[in-house]
Design a protein around this motif. Structure first.
Motif, PDB file in Angstrom:
ATOM      1  N   ALA A   1       0.835  -1.202   0.000  1.00  0.00           N
ATOM      2  CA  ALA A   1       0.000   0.000   0.000  1.00  0.00           C
ATOM      3  C   ALA A   1       0.869   1.250   0.000  1.00  0.00           C
ATOM      4  CB  ALA A   1      -0.942  -0.005   1.203  1.00  0.00           C
ATOM      5  N   SER A   2       1.900   1.258   0.820  1.00  0.00           N
ATOM      6  CA  SER A   2       2.798   2.411   0.866  1.00  0.00           C
ATOM      7  C   SER A   2       3.444   2.650  -0.493  1.00  0.00           C
ATOM      8  CB  SER A   2       3.874   2.197   1.933  1.00  0.00           C
ATOM      9  OG  SER A   2       4.787   3.266   1.926  1.00  0.00           O
ATOM     10  N   ASN A   3       3.871   1.565  -1.135  1.00  0.00           N
ATOM     11  CA  ASN A   3       4.479   1.682  -2.463  1.00  0.00           C
ATOM     12  C   ASN A   3       3.477   2.246  -3.477  1.00  0.00           C
ATOM     13  OD1 ASN A   3       6.795   0.566  -1.379  1.00  0.00           O
ATOM     14  ND2 ASN A   3       6.466  -1.459  -2.253  1.00  0.00           N
ATOM     15  N   ALA A   4       2.231   1.799  -3.394  1.00  0.00           N
ATOM     16  CA  ALA A   4       1.197   2.295  -4.311  1.00  0.00           C
ATOM     17  C   ALA A   4       0.933   3.779  -4.070  1.00  0.00           C
ATOM     18  CB  ALA A   4      -0.095   1.489  -4.142  1.00  0.00           C
ATOM     19  N   TYR A   5       0.876   4.182  -2.805  1.00  0.00           N
ATOM     20  CA  TYR A   5       0.669   5.598  -2.500  1.00  0.00           C
ATOM     21  C   TYR A   5       1.849   6.441  -2.999  1.00  0.00           C
ATOM     22  CZ  TYR A   5      -3.232   4.174   0.486  1.00  0.00           C
ATOM     23  OH  TYR A   5      -4.405   3.661   0.956  1.00  0.00           O
ATOM     24  N   ALA A   6       3.061   5.913  -2.868  1.00  0.00           N
ATOM     25  CA  ALA A   6       4.236   6.648  -3.350  1.00  0.00           C
ATOM     26  C   ALA A   6       4.159   6.844  -4.863  1.00  0.00           C
ATOM     27  CB  ALA A   6       5.518   5.910  -2.962  1.00  0.00           C
ATOM     28  N   LYS A   7       3.715   5.826  -5.577  1.00  0.00           N
ATOM     29  CA  LYS A   7       3.559   5.951  -7.033  1.00  0.00           C
ATOM     30  C   LYS A   7       2.460   6.958  -7.373  1.00  0.00           C
ATOM     31  CE  LYS A   7       5.252   1.396  -8.291  1.00  0.00           C
ATOM     32  NZ  LYS A   7       4.906   0.063  -8.821  1.00  0.00           N
ATOM     33  N   ALA A   8       1.388   6.924  -6.616  1.00  0.00           N
ATOM     34  CA  ALA A   8       0.298   7.884  -6.857  1.00  0.00           C
ATOM     35  C   ALA A   8       0.785   9.308  -6.631  1.00  0.00           C
ATOM     36  CB  ALA A   8      -0.894   7.565  -5.959  1.00  0.00           C
ATOM     37  N   LEU A   9       1.633   9.492  -5.627  1.00  0.00           N
ATOM     38  CA  LEU A   9       2.166  10.834  -5.351  1.00  0.00           C
ATOM     39  C   LEU A   9       3.127  11.312  -6.436  1.00  0.00           C
ATOM     40  CD1 LEU A   9       2.641  10.652  -1.487  1.00  0.00           C
ATOM     41  CD2 LEU A   9       1.092  12.175  -2.756  1.00  0.00           C
ATOM     42  N   GLN A  10       3.734  10.373  -7.148  1.00  0.00           N
ATOM     43  CA  GLN A  10       4.573  10.775  -8.280  1.00  0.00           C
ATOM     44  C   GLN A  10       3.711  11.336  -9.410  1.00  0.00           C
ATOM     45  OE1 GLN A  10       6.797   7.263  -9.273  1.00  0.00           O
ATOM     46  NE2 GLN A  10       8.323   7.599  -7.666  1.00  0.00           N
ATOM     47  N   ILE A  11       2.502  10.812  -9.514  1.00  0.00           N
ATOM     48  CA  ILE A  11       1.575  11.270 -10.559  1.00  0.00           C
ATOM     49  C   ILE A  11       0.882  12.558 -10.139  1.00  0.00           C
ATOM     50  CG2 ILE A  11      -0.499  10.657 -11.880  1.00  0.00           C
ATOM     51  CD1 ILE A  11       0.407   7.674 -11.459  1.00  0.00           C
ATOM     52  N   ILE A  12       0.437  12.592  -8.879  1.00  0.00           N
ATOM     53  CA  ILE A  12      -0.254  13.767  -8.351  1.00  0.00           C
ATOM     54  C   ILE A  12       0.494  14.221  -7.089  1.00  0.00           C
ATOM     55  CG2 ILE A  12      -2.448  14.750  -7.573  1.00  0.00           C
ATOM     56  CD1 ILE A  12      -3.837  12.284  -8.712  1.00  0.00           C
ATOM     57  N   PRO A  13       1.590  14.958  -7.261  1.00  0.00           N
ATOM     58  CA  PRO A  13       2.360  15.392  -6.091  1.00  0.00           C
ATOM     59  C   PRO A  13       1.516  16.269  -5.158  1.00  0.00           C
ATOM     60  CG  PRO A  13       3.559  15.825  -8.137  1.00  0.00           C
ATOM     61  CD  PRO A  13       2.166  15.411  -8.514  1.00  0.00           C
ATOM     62  N   GLN A  14       1.812  16.159  -3.891  1.00  0.00           N
ATOM     63  CA  GLN A  14       1.171  16.976  -2.858  1.00  0.00           C
ATOM     64  C   GLN A  14      -0.324  16.728  -2.692  1.00  0.00           C
ATOM     65  OE1 GLN A  14       3.160  18.585  -0.786  1.00  0.00           O
ATOM     66  NE2 GLN A  14       4.843  17.866  -2.064  1.00  0.00           N
ATOM     67  N   GLN A  15      -0.825  15.626  -3.180  1.00  0.00           N
ATOM     68  CA  GLN A  15      -2.244  15.282  -2.947  1.00  0.00           C
ATOM     69  C   GLN A  15      -2.361  14.905  -1.472  1.00  0.00           C
ATOM     70  OE1 GLN A  15      -5.561  15.217  -2.901  1.00  0.00           O
ATOM     71  NE2 GLN A  15      -5.560  14.805  -5.101  1.00  0.00           N
ATOM     72  N   ARG A  16      -2.973  15.769  -0.692  1.00  0.00           N
ATOM     73  CA  ARG A  16      -3.012  15.642   0.770  1.00  0.00           C
ATOM     74  C   ARG A  16      -3.594  14.311   1.230  1.00  0.00           C
ATOM     75  NH1 ARG A  16      -1.534  18.564   4.056  1.00  0.00           N
ATOM     76  NH2 ARG A  16      -2.107  20.182   5.434  1.00  0.00           N
ATOM     77  N   ARG A  17      -4.676  13.877   0.628  1.00  0.00           N
ATOM     78  CA  ARG A  17      -5.329  12.626   1.029  1.00  0.00           C
ATOM     79  C   ARG A  17      -4.361  11.438   0.879  1.00  0.00           C
ATOM     80  NH1 ARG A  17      -8.820  12.457  -2.831  1.00  0.00           N
ATOM     81  NH2 ARG A  17      -7.854  10.766  -3.972  1.00  0.00           N
ATOM     82  N   ILE A  18      -3.689  11.374  -0.263  1.00  0.00           N
ATOM     83  CA  ILE A  18      -2.754  10.267  -0.518  1.00  0.00           C
ATOM     84  C   ILE A  18      -1.545  10.388   0.395  1.00  0.00           C
ATOM     85  CG2 ILE A  18      -1.297   9.159  -2.257  1.00  0.00           C
ATOM     86  CD1 ILE A  18      -3.258  10.271  -4.384  1.00  0.00           C
ATOM     87  N   LEU A  19      -1.041  11.585   0.544  1.00  0.00           N
ATOM     88  CA  LEU A  19       0.116  11.818   1.399  1.00  0.00           C
ATOM     89  C   LEU A  19      -0.168  11.394   2.838  1.00  0.00           C
ATOM     90  CD1 LEU A  19       2.999  12.909   1.564  1.00  0.00           C
ATOM     91  CD2 LEU A  19       2.038  15.181   1.951  1.00  0.00           C
ATOM     92  N   ASN A  20      -1.347  11.733   3.349  1.00  0.00           N
ATOM     93  CA  ASN A  20      -1.726  11.347   4.714  1.00  0.00           C
ATOM     94  C   ASN A  20      -1.787   9.829   4.869  1.00  0.00           C
ATOM     95  OD1 ASN A  20      -1.850  13.961   5.639  1.00  0.00           O
ATOM     96  ND2 ASN A  20      -4.054  14.177   5.262  1.00  0.00           N
ATOM     97  N   LYS A  21      -2.328   9.182   3.862  1.00  0.00           N
ATOM     98  CA  LYS A  21      -2.396   7.709   3.921  1.00  0.00           C
ATOM     99  C   LYS A  21      -0.999   7.102   3.933  1.00  0.00           C
ATOM    100  CE  LYS A  21      -6.870   7.224   1.625  1.00  0.00           C
ATOM    101  NZ  LYS A  21      -7.576   6.694   0.436  1.00  0.00           N
ATOM    102  N   GLN A  22      -0.149   7.599   3.047  1.00  0.00           N
ATOM    103  CA  GLN A  22       1.207   7.051   3.000  1.00  0.00           C
ATOM    104  C   GLN A  22       1.946   7.302   4.307  1.00  0.00           C
ATOM    105  OE1 GLN A  22       4.103   8.647   0.254  1.00  0.00           O
ATOM    106  NE2 GLN A  22       5.199   6.704   0.217  1.00  0.00           N
TER     107      GLN A  22
END
Length: 169
Positions: free
Chosen positions: A137-158
């Motif tokens: 899950a952490s790896n998936a969130y990190a990849k999502a943040l590469q696509i949408i940097p600074q997305q607060r919801r994803i960042l909080n989850k990671q």
């Protein structure tokens, strides 16, 4: 009467030899925990020369191999052990831990599923499965943040998952 005495002596010898074997495992465990890996390895090799299929001693061998930095040898030992004794949960779990450490999470999940199938109440394997899923899950969130940097919801989850994983000893 002679047959009964012979049977009783045989039983006594079996009990004594089982106790001696238990002492061997305890001794090897103590040596491993004390960092005396070469001495532990000698005892393991000696036992495996007389009983090459001994699952407990093969499990201890994998721990020694891992402690000596021989990760692939430890994984090979555990893989062979899981093939010889698929009903034993601990070798599957230990193999999964080594696989996860090598970032082979999919393979680790397969081993953990085998461990849990062998022993559904194996809490350590269930915990390890949770850790592997959390890492994925952490790896998936990190990849999502590469696509949408600074997305607060994803960042909080990671951050939450990463904090939880760091708390794991």
């Amino acid at each position: 009467m002679r047959l009964l005495i012979s049977f009783a002596l045989s039983c006594a010898l079996m009990v004594l030899s089982a106790g001696a074997r238990a002492d061997i495992y305890s001794d090897v465990n103590r040596l491993i925990q004390g960092g005396q890996l070469e001495k532990a390895r000698q005892q393991v090799d000696q036992r495996l020369n007389t009983a090459p299929t001994d699952p407990q001693m093969r499990l201890l061998l994998s721990r020694i191999q891992d402690a000596q930095g021989q990760t692939q040898a430890a994984m090979d030992t555990l893989q062979a052990l899981t093939q010889s004794f698929p009903e034993l949960a601990e070798p599957h779990n230990n193999l999964a831990v080594l696989l996860a450490r090598e970032n082979r999470h999919t393979d680790a999940l397969v081993s953990l599923q085998a461990a849990i199938q062998a022993r559904p109440d194996y809490a350590i394997a269930l915990e390890n499965m949770g850790d592997v899923y959390a890492t994925l899950a952490s790896n998936a969130y990190a990849k999502a943040l590469q696509i949408i940097p600074q997305q607060r919801r994803i960042l909080n989850k990671q951050l939450s998952i990463d904090q939880m994983l760091k708390a794991t000893p």
